[in-house]
Design an enzyme around this catalytic site. Structure first.
Site, PDB file in Angstrom:
ATOM      1  N   GLY A  56     -17.969  -6.121   0.994  1.00  0.00           N
ATOM      2  CA  GLY A  56     -19.246  -5.474   0.777  1.00  0.00           C
ATOM      3  C   GLY A  56     -19.928  -5.936  -0.494  1.00  0.00           C
ATOM      4  O   GLY A  56     -19.276  -6.258  -1.493  1.00  0.00           O
ATOM      5  N   HIS A  59     -20.192  -5.415  -5.638  1.00  0.00           N
ATOM      6  CA  HIS A  59     -19.060  -5.678  -6.535  1.00  0.00           C
ATOM      7  C   HIS A  59     -19.239  -6.977  -7.316  1.00  0.00           C
ATOM      8  O   HIS A  59     -18.277  -7.481  -7.897  1.00  0.00           O
ATOM      9  CB  HIS A  59     -17.764  -5.759  -5.727  1.00  0.00           C
ATOM     10  CG  HIS A  59     -17.468  -4.559  -4.917  1.00  0.00           C
ATOM     11  ND1 HIS A  59     -17.285  -3.309  -5.478  1.00  0.00           N
ATOM     12  CD2 HIS A  59     -17.329  -4.392  -3.572  1.00  0.00           C
ATOM     13  CE1 HIS A  59     -17.028  -2.439  -4.522  1.00  0.00           C
ATOM     14  NE2 HIS A  59     -17.064  -3.058  -3.356  1.00  0.00           N
ATOM     15  N   HIS A 222     -14.929   1.938  -4.936  1.00  0.00           N
ATOM     16  CA  HIS A 222     -15.992   2.583  -4.165  1.00  0.00           C
ATOM     17  C   HIS A 222     -16.098   4.056  -4.526  1.00  0.00           C
ATOM     18  O   HIS A 222     -16.775   4.814  -3.838  1.00  0.00           O
ATOM     19  CB  HIS A 222     -15.737   2.448  -2.662  1.00  0.00           C
ATOM     20  CG  HIS A 222     -15.487   1.046  -2.219  1.00  0.00           C
ATOM     21  ND1 HIS A 222     -14.224   0.543  -2.028  1.00  0.00           N
ATOM     22  CD2 HIS A 222     -16.354   0.040  -1.943  1.00  0.00           C
ATOM     23  CE1 HIS A 222     -14.308  -0.713  -1.651  1.00  0.00           C
ATOM     24  NE2 HIS A 222     -15.590  -1.051  -1.602  1.00  0.00           N
TER      25      HIS A 222
END
Length: 334
Positions: A56, A59, A222
């Site tokens: 995802g 980051h 997260h």
């Protein structure tokens, strides 16, 4: 109630604009597969195993910022905190593989695992050989007895370094590459601490919040729950506990050679990070652990989360040789 602020355009178009920013920043060294939101380096040679990652957005520079000479070769970009799809992974693999096999290297999260596994099955039908390493360095996410359940966090950067050196410079075949990266993964440990949360681009709320005088030990990238919340204390006390936990887990012992990563999760000041770095060095020196190399900065972030993580990788002669080879990526150069 405090609201998050972000300097973005369309919150629903973040990963596309991140991809475009990466292409510009790499200045001719990166190619985009725009329809699939994937990127790969222009350095890939015909005689190497290709190393592919993905995950995802949010980051950065993990994951795609570690493409380059001595790093990984390609990356599929998911939406913020969301896994890339099998279609992205498959198209990227087909665009980059050279007939020598492909190593999939990514963090141990259920969505990533499912989509990379689906991709591997489909690619196998087209006679493209793959092997998979899932980074499992987060010691707070599962007990040592369930090591394979642990999440992958900042320590994946060290795996990228080993994989890139072995595949690009020393031309390891797929099986040998898998074995050396698996060995590195078994010798990497990370733990993080948060002072404050972060917010998804589409959200007006933080994904978690801490009281003004509260920190969370063991936070995930997260916002996954850590080991505990506690009252704010000194940097030295927090770092000592983190080093104690890291050293007890592997364990790291007197005489060990380690690479050290002090990672900014997003919003911590560099002033604080260097104060933290000072104490990491003191604690490792007190234990007789040799710091072979130290990296300090933003390597695996969590949007604007305020916090940091510490990673240690234990070296043997093979890992040290590979680690010491050069690396030229957007996120890290040595």
């Amino acid at each position: 109630m405090r609201k998050p602020k972000k300097l973005l355009n369309d919150p629903n178009n973040v990963r596309q604009e991140v991809m475009q920013g990466l292409v510009y920043a790499y200045n001719g060294k990166l190619t985009a597969i725009a329809d699939y939101c994937a990127v790969y380096g222009n350095h890939i040679s015909n005689d190497q195993v290709v190393v592919i990652s993905g995950g995802g957005s949010g980051h950065e520079p993990t994951f795609a910022g570690f493409i380059g000479e001595g790093g990984i070769d390609g990356c599929a970009l998911g939406e913020v905190f969301t896994s890339p799809s099998p279609d992205q992974i498959i198209e990227l693999t087909k665009a980059t593989e050279k007939g020598n096999g492909v190593l999939f290297l990514y963090g141990n999260y259920s969505g990533d695992g499912m989509n990379f596994d689906i991709s591997a099955e489909i690619l196998a039908e087209e006679n493209i050989a793959t092997k998979t390493i899932r980074a499992t360095d987060d010691i707070a996410s599962a007990p040592l007895s369930k090591l394979s359940d642990r999440r992958g966090v900042a320590g994946i950067m060290f795996l990228y370094k080993i994989a890139g050196a072995a595949s690009q410079f020393e031309k390891y075949n797929l099986e040998n590459l898998y074995q050396v990266v698996a060995k590195a993964n078994a010798n990497v440990r990370t733990i993080g601490v948060a002072l404050d949360g972060c917010a998804l681009p589409q959200s007006n709320n933080f994904n978690f919040e801490l009281d003004e005088n509260e920190i969370e030990i063991g936070i995930g990238i997260h916002g996954e729950a850590g080991l505990r919340r506690q009252a704010m204390t000194s940097s030295d006390e927090v770092v000592k506990e983190m080093i104690d936990r890291l050293c007890d887990d592997l364990p790291f012992q007197t005489g060990d050679r380690v690479c050290v990563l002090i990672n900014n999760l997003g919003a911590l000041s560099n002033t604080e990070l260097l104060v933290i770095t000072r104490k990491v060095g003191i604690e490792l020196n007190n234990r007789g652990i040799v710091s072979h190399d130290i990296a300090v900065g933003h390597f695996c972030t969590s949007l604007e989360m305020s916090g940091f993580s510490i990673t240690l990788m234990k070296l043997d002669d093979e890992l040290q040789r590979l680690y010491d080879l050069p690396c030229q990526t957007l996120g890290w150069r040595k």
